[in-house]
Motif scaffolding. Structure first.
Motif, short mmCIF file in Angstrom:
data_model
loop_
_atom_site.label_atom_id
_atom_site.label_comp_id
_atom_site.label_asym_id
_atom_site.label_seq_id
_atom_site.Cartn_x
_atom_site.Cartn_y
_atom_site.Cartn_z
N GLU A 123 -2.75 17.78 -33.66
CA GLU A 123 -3.40 16.82 -34.56
C GLU A 123 -2.42 15.71 -34.97
N LEU A 124 -1.17 16.07 -35.22
CA LEU A 124 -0.14 15.08 -35.55
C LEU A 124 0.03 14.08 -34.41
N LYS A 125 0.03 14.57 -33.19
CA LYS A 125 0.18 13.69 -32.02
C LYS A 125 -0.99 12.71 -31.91
N LYS A 126 -2.15 13.05 -32.41
CA LYS A 126 -3.33 12.19 -32.31
C LYS A 126 -3.32 11.07 -33.35
N GLN A 127 -2.42 11.13 -34.32
CA GLN A 127 -2.33 10.10 -35.34
C GLN A 127 -1.63 8.86 -34.78
N ASP A 128 -1.79 7.75 -35.47
CA ASP A 128 -1.08 6.53 -35.10
C ASP A 128 0.40 6.71 -35.40
N GLY A 129 1.23 6.06 -34.61
CA GLY A 129 2.66 6.11 -34.85
C GLY A 129 3.42 6.22 -33.55
N GLY A 130 4.72 6.20 -33.67
CA GLY A 130 5.60 6.25 -32.51
C GLY A 130 5.97 7.66 -32.12
N ALA A 131 7.01 7.75 -31.32
CA ALA A 131 7.44 9.02 -30.74
C ALA A 131 7.98 9.99 -31.79
N ILE A 132 7.70 11.26 -31.55
CA ILE A 132 8.20 12.36 -32.38
C ILE A 132 9.21 13.11 -31.53
#
Length: 192
Positions: free
Chosen positions: A115-124
């Motif tokens: 779910e975190l990966k599906k959010q907007d934003g850059g690389a984790i």
């Protein structure tokens, strides 16, 4: 979708265990990255390059507890201080989180990482956290591997890749380099 990237130092025989030799690193060869291998800035330049791409950090519980107190006060890791941090743990509590190291969120499952990966934003980026990396790779959540492979055989320790029976996954080499001290940089993307 955000990319989830594993980054780490690895021995030639696939061991990730205790490369820096800091607190909480108890492998018998702890500190192997800095022992007996000539330090060349260009061989670890990848770490600085990654920082420009990092929008958040993800740790397993043990790596969080080892890195947080050291990295919070480290000038070398000052740029990480205010980045959002996530810890995947079924046992960590809010009281266990370290003050003064930016916002940290506890995740309880691989599904929450998805779910975190599906959010907007850059690389984790995931640093260390061998068990976490294996768990997330088995769930097909890791998108890239950034590996600095050191010319040492450690014989035992935590490895990056699971030995579980699972379907074949293909990787695509995105970048590589070798250095006079024997370190090899390998960047692989996971093919889907």
């Amino acid at each position: 979708m955000r990319e989830l990237i594993y980054t780490g130092f690895m021995s030639l025989d696939g061991v990730l265990d205790s490369p820096g030799g800091g607190p909480g690193e108890d492998h018998r060869s702890s500190g192997w990255v800095f022992k007996d291998i000539e330090f060349l800035p260009e061989a670890v330049a990848l770490k600085g390059e990654e920082l420009a791409e990092t929008s958040a950090l993800l740790f397993g519980r043990r790596s969080y507890q080892a890195f947080a107190p050291v990295w919070r006060d480290s000038e070398d890791h000052a740029a990480y201080k205010e980045l959002p941090k996530y810890v995947l743990s079924t046992t960590l509590t809010e009281e266990d989180l370290l003050d003064g190291w930016g916002d940290t969120t506890i995740l309880r499952s691989a599904e929450e990482v998805d779910e975190l990966k599906k959010q907007d934003g850059g690389a984790i980026f995931i640093h260390g956290s061998a068990e976490l990396a294996r768990t997330l790779a088995e769930a097909d959540l890791i998108d890239r591997y950034h590996l600095l492979v050191f010319p040492v055989l450690l014989g035992a320790g935590k490895g990056l890749f699971s030995r579980a029976d699972q379907d074949k996954r293909m990787l695509r080499l995105r970048d590589s380099a070798s250095y006079p001290n024997g370190v090899v940089k390998l960047i692989y993307g996971v093919e889907r």
